[in-house]
Design a protein around this motif. Structure first.
Motif, PDB file in Angstrom:
ATOM      1  N   ARG A   1       3.288 -47.323  49.197  1.00  0.00           N
ATOM      2  CA  ARG A   1       1.887 -47.485  48.928  1.00  0.00           C
ATOM      3  C   ARG A   1       0.850 -47.135  48.200  1.00  0.00           C
ATOM      4  N   LEU A   2       1.057 -46.029  48.016  1.00  0.00           N
ATOM      5  CA  LEU A   2       0.078 -45.238  46.622  1.00  0.00           C
ATOM      6  C   LEU A   2       0.157 -45.499  45.862  1.00  0.00           C
ATOM      7  N   LYS A   3       2.056 -45.765  45.315  1.00  0.00           N
ATOM      8  CA  LYS A   3       1.802 -46.158  44.248  1.00  0.00           C
ATOM      9  C   LYS A   3       1.847 -47.727  43.805  1.00  0.00           C
ATOM     10  N   THR A   4       1.634 -48.521  44.230  1.00  0.00           N
ATOM     11  CA  THR A   4       1.326 -49.545  44.475  1.00  0.00           C
ATOM     12  C   THR A   4       0.555 -50.142  44.414  1.00  0.00           C
ATOM     13  N   GLN A   5      -1.232 -49.420  44.343  1.00  0.00           N
ATOM     14  CA  GLN A   5      -2.176 -49.184  44.581  1.00  0.00           C
ATOM     15  C   GLN A   5      -2.189 -48.877  43.575  1.00  0.00           C
ATOM     16  N   CYS A   6      -1.735 -47.873  42.620  1.00  0.00           N
ATOM     17  CA  CYS A   6      -2.010 -47.701  41.222  1.00  0.00           C
ATOM     18  C   CYS A   6      -0.690 -48.858  39.838  1.00  0.00           C
ATOM     19  N   ASP A   7      -0.144 -49.430  40.563  1.00  0.00           N
ATOM     20  CA  ASP A   7       0.516 -50.157  40.269  1.00  0.00           C
ATOM     21  C   ASP A   7      -0.570 -51.695  39.364  1.00  0.00           C
ATOM     22  N   ASN A   8      -1.364 -51.698  40.846  1.00  0.00           N
ATOM     23  CA  ASN A   8      -2.560 -52.610  40.648  1.00  0.00           C
ATOM     24  C   ASN A   8      -3.233 -52.663  39.763  1.00  0.00           C
ATOM     25  N   MET A   9      -3.274 -51.231  39.851  1.00  0.00           N
ATOM     26  CA  MET A   9      -5.361 -50.921  38.821  1.00  0.00           C
ATOM     27  C   MET A   9      -4.156 -50.802  37.338  1.00  0.00           C
ATOM     28  N   ASP A  10      -3.008 -51.331  37.214  1.00  0.00           N
ATOM     29  CA  ASP A  10      -2.137 -50.983  35.662  1.00  0.00           C
ATOM     30  C   ASP A  10      -2.485 -49.697  34.900  1.00  0.00           C
ATOM     31  N   ILE A  11      -2.073 -48.338  36.234  1.00  0.00           N
ATOM     32  CA  ILE A  11      -1.168 -47.374  35.726  1.00  0.00           C
ATOM     33  C   ILE A  11      -0.353 -47.099  35.410  1.00  0.00           C
ATOM     34  N   GLU A  12       0.193 -46.641  33.879  1.00  0.00           N
ATOM     35  CA  GLU A  12       1.204 -46.384  33.318  1.00  0.00           C
ATOM     36  C   GLU A  12       2.547 -46.007  34.110  1.00  0.00           C
ATOM     37  N   THR A  13       3.176 -45.891  34.733  1.00  0.00           N
ATOM     38  CA  THR A  13       4.498 -44.361  34.996  1.00  0.00           C
ATOM     39  C   THR A  13       5.349 -44.224  33.776  1.00  0.00           C
ATOM     40  N   ILE A  14       5.457 -43.745  33.723  1.00  0.00           N
ATOM     41  CA  ILE A  14       6.878 -43.062  32.923  1.00  0.00           C
ATOM     42  C   ILE A  14       7.862 -42.858  33.974  1.00  0.00           C
TER      43      ILE A  14
ATOM     44  N   ILE B   1       3.741 -44.010  53.128  1.00  0.00           N
ATOM     45  CA  ILE B   1       3.122 -44.281  52.280  1.00  0.00           C
ATOM     46  C   ILE B   1       2.915 -44.047  50.671  1.00  0.00           C
ATOM     47  N   TYR B   2       3.820 -43.257  50.178  1.00  0.00           N
ATOM     48  CA  TYR B   2       4.033 -42.817  49.166  1.00  0.00           C
ATOM     49  C   TYR B   2       4.292 -44.630  48.362  1.00  0.00           C
TER      50      TYR B   2
ATOM     51  N   GLU C   1     -15.147 -38.187  28.474  1.00  0.00           N
ATOM     52  CA  GLU C   1     -15.471 -38.362  27.042  1.00  0.00           C
ATOM     53  C   GLU C   1     -14.578 -37.493  26.019  1.00  0.00           C
ATOM     54  N   LYS C   2     -14.513 -36.616  26.779  1.00  0.00           N
ATOM     55  CA  LYS C   2     -13.666 -35.384  25.803  1.00  0.00           C
ATOM     56  C   LYS C   2     -12.013 -34.921  26.035  1.00  0.00           C
ATOM     57  N   TYR C   3     -11.844 -35.770  27.508  1.00  0.00           N
ATOM     58  CA  TYR C   3     -10.619 -35.973  27.468  1.00  0.00           C
ATOM     59  C   TYR C   3      -9.958 -37.082  28.667  1.00  0.00           C
ATOM     60  N   PRO C   4     -10.425 -38.019  27.741  1.00  0.00           N
ATOM     61  CA  PRO C   4      -9.612 -39.347  28.490  1.00  0.00           C
ATOM     62  C   PRO C   4      -7.894 -39.450  28.887  1.00  0.00           C
ATOM     63  N   ARG C   5      -6.678 -38.734  28.721  1.00  0.00           N
ATOM     64  CA  ARG C   5      -5.909 -39.319  28.646  1.00  0.00           C
ATOM     65  C   ARG C   5      -5.473 -37.931  29.969  1.00  0.00           C
ATOM     66  N   VAL C   6      -4.956 -38.663  31.301  1.00  0.00           N
ATOM     67  CA  VAL C   6      -4.249 -37.229  31.808  1.00  0.00           C
ATOM     68  C   VAL C   6      -3.273 -38.133  32.181  1.00  0.00           C
ATOM     69  N   LEU C   7      -2.114 -36.737  32.589  1.00  0.00           N
ATOM     70  CA  LEU C   7      -0.788 -37.162  32.897  1.00  0.00           C
ATOM     71  C   LEU C   7      -1.281 -36.264  34.269  1.00  0.00           C
ATOM     72  N   VAL C   8      -0.762 -37.628  35.026  1.00  0.00           N
ATOM     73  CA  VAL C   8      -0.441 -36.765  36.456  1.00  0.00           C
ATOM     74  C   VAL C   8       0.970 -36.751  36.768  1.00  0.00           C
ATOM     75  N   CYS C   9       1.337 -35.938  37.471  1.00  0.00           N
ATOM     76  CA  CYS C   9       2.558 -35.295  37.652  1.00  0.00           C
ATOM     77  C   CYS C   9       2.719 -34.918  39.245  1.00  0.00           C
ATOM     78  N   CYS C  10       3.724 -36.110  39.934  1.00  0.00           N
ATOM     79  CA  CYS C  10       3.883 -36.532  41.253  1.00  0.00           C
ATOM     80  C   CYS C  10       5.238 -35.448  41.526  1.00  0.00           C
ATOM     81  N   GLY C  11       5.210 -35.009  42.868  1.00  0.00           N
ATOM     82  CA  GLY C  11       6.179 -34.553  43.015  1.00  0.00           C
ATOM     83  C   GLY C  11       7.173 -35.846  44.633  1.00  0.00           C
ATOM     84  N   PRO C  12       7.995 -35.601  45.386  1.00  0.00           N
ATOM     85  CA  PRO C  12       8.476 -36.611  45.944  1.00  0.00           C
ATOM     86  C   PRO C  12       7.785 -36.610  47.543  1.00  0.00           C
ATOM     87  N   GLY C  13       7.070 -35.337  47.802  1.00  0.00           N
ATOM     88  CA  GLY C  13       6.057 -35.123  48.706  1.00  0.00           C
ATOM     89  C   GLY C  13       5.185 -35.496  49.050  1.00  0.00           C
ATOM     90  N   ASN C  14       4.469 -35.050  50.290  1.00  0.00           N
ATOM     91  CA  ASN C  14       2.729 -35.656  50.024  1.00  0.00           C
ATOM     92  C   ASN C  14       2.004 -34.745  49.393  1.00  0.00           C
TER      93      ASN C  14
END
Ligand SMILES: NC(=O)C1=CN([C@@H]2O[C@H](COP(=O)(O)OP(=O)(O)OC[C@H]3O[C@@H](n4cnc5c(N)ncnc54)[C@H](O)[C@@H]3O)[C@@H](O)[C@H]2O)[C@@H](O)CC1
Length: 164
Positions: free
Chosen positions: A96-109, A93-94, A49-62
């Motif tokens: 596929r995980l990205k596709t799963q996020c896209d399917n949830m309409d998670i925004e990507t920069i 695997i990377y 409720e207090k911190y709804p917007r999370v920026l998830v910074c993902c590198g190229p590895g696992n």
């Protein structure tokens, strides 16, 4: 409660044991557990409720893969995650995980030499989840220069896993 950190060598050994013939875990399983644990840890400290917007910074590895899993779970917890991938991973695997996020309409920069969208996302985020590098990071930072500025600029940094 005292906090203990794992060095990169021990962390690598644990992973090798878990994925060896004795542990018998798969990479998908471990990544799912790591990402879920990060999302749960973030949620326990930074309430949705207090911190709804999370920026998830993902590198190229696992480690970046862990971040994508965390982003998906944060979305399911009711947060509004945004993914920043300066250099997307090439493993299946990377992707596929990205596709799963896209399917949830998670925004990507998307990756770009223009840092403005990333700067804007930093300003408009309540929490930063750092999943840029894990235990395979070596030597001086080369192609992911933006990674350094994440720590400098973030108001709140939730590091997914810290290895010395
Ligand atoms: N068995 C595993 O491999 C598992 C790993 N997991 C997580 O994944 C992490 C390790 O994953 P990886 O081995 O894929 O590696 P990382 O995710 O730590 O990073 C590897 C990437 O970073 C790049 N890199 C390394 N040093 C660099 C530098 N100086 N400048 C720019 N780029 C650099 C490499 O080119 C490579 O693309 C662990 O810390 C752990 O958190 C978990 O997902 C669970 C299972």
């Amino acid at each position: 409660m005292s906090l203990r950190y794992l060095g990169s060598r021990i962390a690598q050994q644990i992973d090798e044991e878990l994925m060896g013939s004795v542990g018998a875990f798969s990479l998908d399983q471990l990544m799912e557990l790591a990402g879920l644990a990060c999302a749960q840890a973030l949620a326990s400290v930074y309430g949705q409720e207090k911190y709804p917007r999370v920026l998830v910074c993902c590198g190229p590895g696992n480690q970046g893969g862990d971040g994508l899993v965390a982003a998906r779970h944060l979305g399911m917890f009711g947060y509004k995650p945004t993914i920043y991938m300066p250099k997307p991973g090439s493993k299946d695997i990377y992707k596929r995980l990205k596709t799963q996020c896209d399917n949830m309409d998670i925004e990507t920069i998307p990756p770009s030499s223009d840092l403005e969208p990333f700067r804007a996302a930093l300003k408009s985020s309540d929490v930063i989840l750092d999943a840029i590098f894990g235990f395979s990071f070596q030597g001086p930072l080369t192609s992911l220069r933006d990674g350094t500025s994440i720590k400098e600029r973030s108001r709140k940094l939730a590091s997914s896993l810290t290895f010395s």
